[in-house]
Design an enzyme around this catalytic site. Structure first.
Site, PDB file in Angstrom:
ATOM      1  N   ASP B 139       0.828  -1.211   0.000  1.00 43.41           N
ATOM      2  CA  ASP B 139       0.000   0.000   0.000  1.00 43.41           C
ATOM      3  C   ASP B 139       0.863   1.262   0.000  1.00 43.41           C
ATOM      4  O   ASP B 139       0.536   2.242  -0.644  1.00 43.41           O
ATOM      5  CB  ASP B 139      -0.923   0.007   1.225  1.00 43.41           C
ATOM      6  CG  ASP B 139      -2.025  -1.040   1.082  1.00 43.41           C
ATOM      7  OD1 ASP B 139      -2.255  -1.482  -0.065  1.00 43.41           O
ATOM      8  OD2 ASP B 139      -2.625  -1.420   2.104  1.00 43.41           O
ATOM      9  N   CYS B 140       1.967   1.210   0.723  1.00 39.86           N
ATOM     10  CA  CYS B 140       2.817   2.411   0.805  1.00 39.86           C
ATOM     11  C   CYS B 140       3.925   2.439  -0.253  1.00 39.86           C
ATOM     12  O   CYS B 140       4.481   3.493  -0.537  1.00 39.86           O
ATOM     13  CB  CYS B 140       3.374   2.564   2.215  1.00 39.86           C
ATOM     14  SG  CYS B 140       4.066   1.052   2.894  1.00 39.86           S
TER      15      CYS B 140
END
Lengths: 136, 402
Positions: B139-140
């Site tokens: 996600d990051c």
């Protein structure tokens, strides 16, 4: 006067199957020693020879080779050292069969004697920085 | 007569320090005597330039937009795989790393024309290097693919970090078998056809401080043409070995781990190495200054090739099979004469480390110190010594039962 020279012969494809060297012996009485040969059918052939004989006959023999279409090169031009890459380590010294590499005793710089080189190519992969180059 | 490093540094700052190489000191001490030489000389510089396999470099390449987490994925530099088990954009590249498609020794002996050491050389030379990476995406750090040119000048950090350099002594390799063998000690011809050695001998750093009385953790050194530091004992550090009367180890002993900013190094002193039938590596230049703090330290630096003994080992059997057999012992003076005697036979010798380059390194370090550009450092900790209990153990294999 007798001479002894090391030369590189490049055979074009059409000459590969002709007994060129036989003629050197038969017609010009030259003694030969094959230092390296790579002749493959359908391709160009390469022969590194040491030729010995009378100077006049030698010249005639060379003339014959040129007329037959063989390209001749002096051997010393073929193996060169890239001085930028050579580190003077000495890994080549004992690998060379003719002793073409010598150490300068005091500085331990590796000297390369072109005249002793028979262009066998053993030093090329033996050199860690790959400083020895072949130019056939 | 006792000097301190602080006093020597003050002389260096004033341009008054007397600096000589480990080769020059031999004659100086012979002419002037140990006592006078120790009073007059402040620093002795050493040098070595050889293939040092446990070398490598780490990089931080900067974050791409969007971000990619290289860690846990695969990253290649000029097709050579780098280690990615670190933070998002940190990489480690070892000198022995090879491209996946290198044939290795499938056709023996393999040529090993290009590997990690060559990538490091090209980076140091300022050449663009091709980075290709795949990642799993988070996600990051959503990005899964990255292909880009990188250049050393754009990297946040490019650091040479060698876990084992500058071996104190090394074996002399020969081949007793009937066929040519291709080893990390070079091509060894059958039936004692040649003998290869790899040390600068009298110029080599750790021979000039055999008990590590001045060289330690934090010692500032010449590394790859720039400056670096000793960070730790090197791997396989093994100080407790038989020594000569003068304290010189008669076999492989101490090693050092080194670090330095790759950006200030030079491709003249970090050269990719191709070892026929063995692999790729990196030829590294290392030079260590030795402060002459006492007459005892000076005496150590006067070591000459006659005083240094190395074991001759058969690399066709004893070495690969981990047998302790030593065929004979020879001095570096004998090795440098061009031939040694093994089992009654004259065996021609060759060196794998460059003595002329070692001389050059000791000379450069001498110039830096004379010019006041290089100050000496006090070690923060000594290297483990003879009494430390640090030894090199073989692997204790314990079979895994299923």
């Amino acid at each position: 006067m007798a001479v002894s020279k090391r030369i590189v012969l490049h055979f074009p494809r059409r000459l590969v199957e002709r007994p060129i060297i036989y003629r050197l012996v038969k017609d010009y009485d030259l003694e030969f020693n094959i230092l390296k040969a790579s002749i493959t059918p359908e391709e160009e052939g390469l022969l590194v020879l040491e030729l010995k004989g009378d100077q006049k006959e030698y010249d005639k023999g060379i003339d014959f080779l040129i007329k037959a279409g063989v390209k001749i090169q002096a051997l010393s031009q073929d193996i060169t050292r890239n001085e930028e890459r050579c580190t003077n380590c000495g890994a080549c010294v004992t690998v060379c069969p003719t002793g073409a590499f010598k150490l300068e005793p005091k500085t331990r710089i590796v000297l390369f004697d072109n005249d002793k080189c028979i262009a066998c190519g053993l030093c090329i992969p033996a050199c860690p920085p790959r400083a020895m180059e072949v130019h056939f | 007569m006792v000097k301190t490093i602080a006093e020597i540094n003050e002389k260096i700052r004033q341009g008054k320090a007397v600096v000589v190489t480990a080769e020059e000191i031999i004659d100086i001490a012979r002419e002037k005597g140990m006592k006078k030489a120790a009073q007059e000389v402040d620093v002795v510089t050493t040098g070595t330039f050889g293939i040092m396999c446990s070398s490598g470099a780490y990089f931080n390449i900067g974050h791409s937009k969007p971000r990619i987490k290289l860690g846990g994925g695969r990253t290649y530099l000029n097709d050579v795989q780098a280690y990615t088990g670190l933070g998002a954009v940190d990489l480690f590249l070892g000198a022995n790393a090879l491209p996946d498609d290198d044939p290795r020794n499938r056709i023996h002996p393999g040529e090993f024309n290009y590997g990690g050491g060559h990538v490091i050389e090209e980076l140091v030379a300022g050449k663009d290097v091709r980075l290709a990476a795949t990642a799993y995406g988070t996600d990051c750090y959503p990005r899964r693919k990255l292909e880009t040119w990188i250049n050393i000048k754009d990297l946040n950090q490019a650091v040479l970090f060698n876990v084992r350099n500058a071996y104190q002594n090394y074996t002399v390799a020969v081949n007793l078998s009937e066929k040519t063998i291709y080893t990390y000690m070079g091509i060894l011809k059958p039936k004692l056809g040649n003998a290869n050695y790899s040390s600068a001998g009298q110029l080599s750093p750790l021979f000039n401080d055999p008990y590590y009385k001045t060289i330690g953790i934090g010692t500032k050194i010449f590394l790859g043409g720039g400056t670096g530091f000793i960070t730790w004992q090197g791997t396989q550090h093994n100080p407790d070995v038989p020594r000569t009367e003068k304290g010189v180890p008669k076999t492989m002993a101490a090693t050092i781990a080194t670090i330095g900013d790759l950006k200030q190094m030079s491709p003249r002193w970090l050269i990719g190495a191709s070892i026929l039938g063995y692999g790729c590596s990196l030829t590294v230049g290392v030079g260590v200054p030795i402060p002459i703090l006492s007459e005892e330290i000076l005496q150590y630096t006067t070591v000459s090739d006659q005083d240094i003994i190395a074991p001759v080992v058969d690399y066709s059997d004893a070495f690969p099979q981990m047998k302790p057999d030593v065929l004979t012992e020879v001095s570096y003076a004998e090795l440098k004469s061009g031939k040694i005697k093994v089992k009654g036979k004259d065996v021609p010798t060759a060196s794998l480390s460059s003595y002329p380059r070692a001389v050059e390194i000791a000379g450069i370090l001498k110039e830096w110190i004379q010019a006041g550009k290089f100050l000496l450092t006090e070690p923060v900790e000594p290297l483990p010594g003879v009494e430390s209990g640090v030894t090199q153990k073989p692997l204790n294999e314990r079979p895994i039962e299923y």
